[in-house]
Design an enzyme around this catalytic site. Structure first.
Site, PDB file in Angstrom:
ATOM      1  N   THR A 163       0.824  -1.209   0.000  1.00  0.00           N
ATOM      2  CA  THR A 163       0.000   0.000   0.000  1.00  0.00           C
ATOM      3  C   THR A 163       0.861   1.263   0.000  1.00  0.00           C
ATOM      4  O   THR A 163       0.358   2.362  -0.192  1.00  0.00           O
ATOM      5  CB  THR A 163      -0.930   0.016   1.223  1.00  0.00           C
ATOM      6  OG1 THR A 163      -0.159  -0.191   2.412  1.00  0.00           O
ATOM      7  CG2 THR A 163      -1.955  -1.112   1.118  1.00  0.00           C
ATOM      8  N   HIS A 215       6.906   0.063   7.292  1.00  0.00           N
ATOM      9  CA  HIS A 215       7.314   0.795   8.494  1.00  0.00           C
ATOM     10  C   HIS A 215       7.533  -0.213   9.613  1.00  0.00           C
ATOM     11  O   HIS A 215       7.328  -1.429   9.418  1.00  0.00           O
ATOM     12  CB  HIS A 215       6.277   1.852   8.877  1.00  0.00           C
ATOM     13  CG  HIS A 215       4.879   1.349   8.986  1.00  0.00           C
ATOM     14  ND1 HIS A 215       4.446   0.531  10.024  1.00  0.00           N
ATOM     15  CD2 HIS A 215       3.793   1.514   8.182  1.00  0.00           C
ATOM     16  CE1 HIS A 215       3.172   0.242   9.868  1.00  0.00           C
ATOM     17  NE2 HIS A 215       2.745   0.814   8.753  1.00  0.00           N
ATOM     18  N   HIS A 253       5.343  -3.223  10.531  1.00  0.00           N
ATOM     19  CA  HIS A 253       5.336  -4.455   9.733  1.00  0.00           C
ATOM     20  C   HIS A 253       6.391  -5.455  10.197  1.00  0.00           C
ATOM     21  O   HIS A 253       6.386  -6.611   9.760  1.00  0.00           O
ATOM     22  CB  HIS A 253       5.637  -4.142   8.253  1.00  0.00           C
ATOM     23  CG  HIS A 253       4.568  -3.370   7.550  1.00  0.00           C
ATOM     24  ND1 HIS A 253       4.719  -2.050   7.182  1.00  0.00           N
ATOM     25  CD2 HIS A 253       3.326  -3.720   7.151  1.00  0.00           C
ATOM     26  CE1 HIS A 253       3.617  -1.634   6.574  1.00  0.00           C
ATOM     27  NE2 HIS A 253       2.755  -2.634   6.538  1.00  0.00           N
ATOM     28  N   LYS A 292     -10.235  -1.003   9.217  1.00  0.00           N
ATOM     29  CA  LYS A 292     -10.680   0.185   8.496  1.00  0.00           C
ATOM     30  C   LYS A 292     -12.183   0.387   8.692  1.00  0.00           C
ATOM     31  O   LYS A 292     -12.956  -0.565   8.703  1.00  0.00           O
ATOM     32  CB  LYS A 292     -10.373   0.054   6.992  1.00  0.00           C
ATOM     33  CG  LYS A 292      -8.874  -0.033   6.681  1.00  0.00           C
ATOM     34  CD  LYS A 292      -8.153   1.239   7.047  1.00  0.00           C
ATOM     35  CE  LYS A 292      -6.661   1.130   6.777  1.00  0.00           C
ATOM     36  NZ  LYS A 292      -5.934   2.338   7.171  1.00  0.00           N
ATOM     37  N   ARG A 312     -10.866   1.752   1.312  1.00  0.00           N
ATOM     38  CA  ARG A 312      -9.559   2.272   0.933  1.00  0.00           C
ATOM     39  C   ARG A 312      -9.633   2.888  -0.464  1.00  0.00           C
ATOM     40  O   ARG A 312     -10.441   2.470  -1.291  1.00  0.00           O
ATOM     41  CB  ARG A 312      -8.518   1.146   0.891  1.00  0.00           C
ATOM     42  CG  ARG A 312      -8.177   0.547   2.236  1.00  0.00           C
ATOM     43  CD  ARG A 312      -7.206  -0.600   2.047  1.00  0.00           C
ATOM     44  NE  ARG A 312      -6.884  -1.270   3.299  1.00  0.00           N
ATOM     45  CZ  ARG A 312      -5.843  -0.972   4.070  1.00  0.00           C
ATOM     46  NH1 ARG A 312      -5.036   0.010   3.707  1.00  0.00           N
ATOM     47  NH2 ARG A 312      -5.606  -1.631   5.176  1.00  0.00           N
ATOM     48  N   GLN A 326      -6.983 -13.742  -0.025  1.00  0.00           N
ATOM     49  CA  GLN A 326      -5.888 -14.154   0.853  1.00  0.00           C
ATOM     50  C   GLN A 326      -5.973 -15.649   1.146  1.00  0.00           C
ATOM     51  O   GLN A 326      -4.949 -16.325   1.259  1.00  0.00           O
ATOM     52  CB  GLN A 326      -5.894 -13.359   2.155  1.00  0.00           C
ATOM     53  CG  GLN A 326      -4.633 -13.591   2.976  1.00  0.00           C
ATOM     54  CD  GLN A 326      -4.399 -12.557   4.041  1.00  0.00           C
ATOM     55  OE1 GLN A 326      -4.638 -11.376   3.836  1.00  0.00           O
ATOM     56  NE2 GLN A 326      -3.941 -12.987   5.199  1.00  0.00           N
ATOM     57  N   ASP A 353      -4.668  -8.839  13.695  1.00  0.00           N
ATOM     58  CA  ASP A 353      -5.776  -8.401  12.835  1.00  0.00           C
ATOM     59  C   ASP A 353      -5.964  -9.307  11.622  1.00  0.00           C
ATOM     60  O   ASP A 353      -6.937  -9.167  10.879  1.00  0.00           O
ATOM     61  CB  ASP A 353      -5.547  -6.958  12.370  1.00  0.00           C
ATOM     62  CG  ASP A 353      -4.294  -6.794  11.524  1.00  0.00           C
ATOM     63  OD1 ASP A 353      -3.363  -7.605  11.675  1.00  0.00           O
ATOM     64  OD2 ASP A 353      -4.245  -5.842  10.721  1.00  0.00           O
ATOM     65  N   LYS A 380       0.671   5.180  20.694  1.00  0.00           N
ATOM     66  CA  LYS A 380       0.792   4.217  19.602  1.00  0.00           C
ATOM     67  C   LYS A 380       2.248   3.904  19.290  1.00  0.00           C
ATOM     68  O   LYS A 380       3.079   4.800  19.146  1.00  0.00           O
ATOM     69  CB  LYS A 380       0.082   4.750  18.359  1.00  0.00           C
ATOM     70  CG  LYS A 380      -0.070   3.720  17.251  1.00  0.00           C
ATOM     71  CD  LYS A 380      -0.972   4.218  16.145  1.00  0.00           C
ATOM     72  CE  LYS A 380      -1.181   3.155  15.076  1.00  0.00           C
ATOM     73  NZ  LYS A 380      -2.056   3.626  13.987  1.00  0.00           N
ATOM     74  N   LYS A 384       5.082   5.489  16.031  1.00  0.00           N
ATOM     75  CA  LYS A 384       4.778   6.853  15.594  1.00  0.00           C
ATOM     76  C   LYS A 384       5.682   7.848  16.324  1.00  0.00           C
ATOM     77  O   LYS A 384       5.967   7.701  17.510  1.00  0.00           O
ATOM     78  CB  LYS A 384       3.315   7.201  15.890  1.00  0.00           C
ATOM     79  CG  LYS A 384       2.308   6.421  15.054  1.00  0.00           C
ATOM     80  CD  LYS A 384       2.257   6.949  13.634  1.00  0.00           C
ATOM     81  CE  LYS A 384       1.142   6.265  12.848  1.00  0.00           C
ATOM     82  NZ  LYS A 384       1.037   6.792  11.476  1.00  0.00           N
ATOM     83  N   THR A 385       6.120   8.867  15.603  1.00  0.00           N
ATOM     84  CA  THR A 385       6.862   9.969  16.202  1.00  0.00           C
ATOM     85  C   THR A 385       6.157  11.263  15.827  1.00  0.00           C
ATOM     86  O   THR A 385       5.151  11.254  15.109  1.00  0.00           O
ATOM     87  CB  THR A 385       8.310  10.016  15.676  1.00  0.00           C
ATOM     88  OG1 THR A 385       8.290  10.318  14.265  1.00  0.00           O
ATOM     89  CG2 THR A 385       9.014   8.671  15.873  1.00  0.00           C
TER      90      THR A 385
END
Length: 417
Positions: free
Chosen positions: A40, A45, A48, A82, A86, A172, A193, A230, A233-234
């Site tokens: 995607t 990141h 993953h 979601k 998307r 999948q 998930d 979270k 994340k920064t």
């Protein structure tokens, strides 16, 4: 301690479809197993990482990992997590993203040897399949009621879900069946998930293959931080594996700034250190937390794995230079990494330091600028300047491109030419 015991000790196992069956199978044979990622974006990141690092642990125990990049499923979009549809990506964008992700995965796995990793793209078997074949050979085996019971679909029924995303779990499932048939793949792993998608694959294998067929699913818990914020994340956004998006220095800094409450857990799940090494570092966190030994090891292990030894040493060098103030030792490329997010000002000519401080908004006024200089609060490339008449010359430019001004202990500004 066997592989599954090690995974349990590290806190990596969340759900299993048949724990005893998998344990028995792993004890008898070397298996193939897979984990997938949808392209995607053109980079993964750190969110993953854990499933693929877990796949690597299986490889270290002699099993063969299959790394799947979802060139087909990436065109559809996973409804997991979601609340709305998307935005569909073009085939060209997805293919470009596949190329970027493949490069990153190559740094994690061994592709040579008896149990060398295999990389596959589900577009190779799903992209050319016509709709009638899909409906007859695959869709026929998956009941609508079965799909409606999936959390990822049930949670979207009120807000709406397209037929496109509704069928994602079937695509999948088809991946698992294809890999089972062509690579003897007996295990799929993924984040928590992905439980619904994994069990759909097992259902399809059960319907299509003989009763004696054995396949398993295993999920990994969501990575959380002790303070409730979270993970991954920064202030500047996600921590990417692509060095152009998140520099190796920024990547290193993310891990070295891990809180004491999280660092042992991260050492367990993200590194390949032994139990004894991790227990020693846990002891260091408890007895001498100010030394941050565990954080340094965590940052070194992850940066080396993803970006290599040279990038790790460069990140350490930048960190030490910024801590000591010895920024003149840095190269132009290192300055671009270390000062990527600091305020910057472009200067055209040689300038008086007082005027530059005001123009670059380092000091609010000339009076304050002169006071800052006189008080020794201003450094140029790490050297304290106390002369209000000081002129920044060519000799103050690192590689002819940068001058680094610091006001006080922490306020850096990058001057570009």
């Amino acid at each position: 301690m066997d592989l599954l015991q090690d995974l349990a000790w590290r806190g990596i196992i969340y759900q299993q479809t048949d724990a005893e069956g998998l344990k028995d199978t792993l004890g008898k044979e070397q298996i193939s197993l897979y984990c997938g990622v949808d392209p995607t974006a053109d980079s993964m990141h750190i969110g993953h990482l854990l499933p693929f690092l877990t796949l690597r642990r299986f490889q270290q125990h002699g099993h063969r990992p299959i790394v799947l990049v979802g060139g087909a499923t990436g065109l559809i979009g996973d409804p997991s997590g979601k609340s709305e549809e998307r935005k569909l990506l073009t085939l060209e964008t997805v293919q470009d993203n596949v190329a970027g992700i493949k490069k990153q995965l190559e740094s994690i796995f061994e592709f040579e040897g008896e149990n060398g990793a295999i990389m596959v793209n589900n577009y190779d078997w799903a992209g050319s399949m016509d709709v009638v074949t899909f409906l007859r050979d695959i869709g026929k085996h998956i009941g609508v009621n079965y799909m409606l019971a999936k959390d990822t679909i049930a949670s979207r029924l009120e807000t709406g879900i397209s037929f496109t995303e509704f069928t994602y779990t079937i695509l999948q499932a088809m991946d698992f069946l294809h890999l089972y048939e062509h690579h003897n793949c007996k295990l799929q792993i993924g984040g928590s998930d992905q439980w619904g998608n994994i069990t759909s694959g097992l259902e399809l294998i059960r319907k299509v293959q003989p009763e004696s067929s054995k396949a398993y699913g295993l999920t990994i818990p969501l990575v959380t931080k002790a303070d409730g914020t979270k993970f991954g994340k920064t202030e500047s956004g996600a921590v990417w594996l692509d060095p152009e998006k998140t520099t190796p220095y920024e990547f290193y800094q993310f891990w070295i700034n891990t809180a004491d409450a999280d660092v042992v857990k991260y050492l367990k799940i993200f590194t390949f250190l032994s139990h004894e090494e991790i227990e020693q570092l846990e002891k260091a966190v408890q007895e001498e937390p100010h030394l941050r030994k565990a954080q340094k090891v965590l940052a070194e292990e992850l940066t080396r794995l993803i970006h290599g030894e040279d990038s790790l040493q460069q990140a350490i060098k930048i960190s030490q230079a910024l801590f000591s103030g010895d920024v003149r030792s840095l190269s132009g490329a290192e300055i671009e990494q270390g000062f990527k997010d600091v305020p910057a000002y472009t200067s055209q000519n040689e300038e008086n330091l007082v005027d530059l401080l005001v123009a670059a908004k380092i000091s609010p006024s000339k009076r304050q600028a002169r006071e800052d200089i006189s008080n020794g609060a201003v450094t140029v490339n790490g050297e304290k300047i106390t002369d209000n008449a000081y002129i920044l010359a060519e000799s103050d430019r690192i590689e002819g491109k940068f001058t680094i001004i610091r006001r006080g202990k922490k306020k850096y500004t990058l001057i570009k030419y």
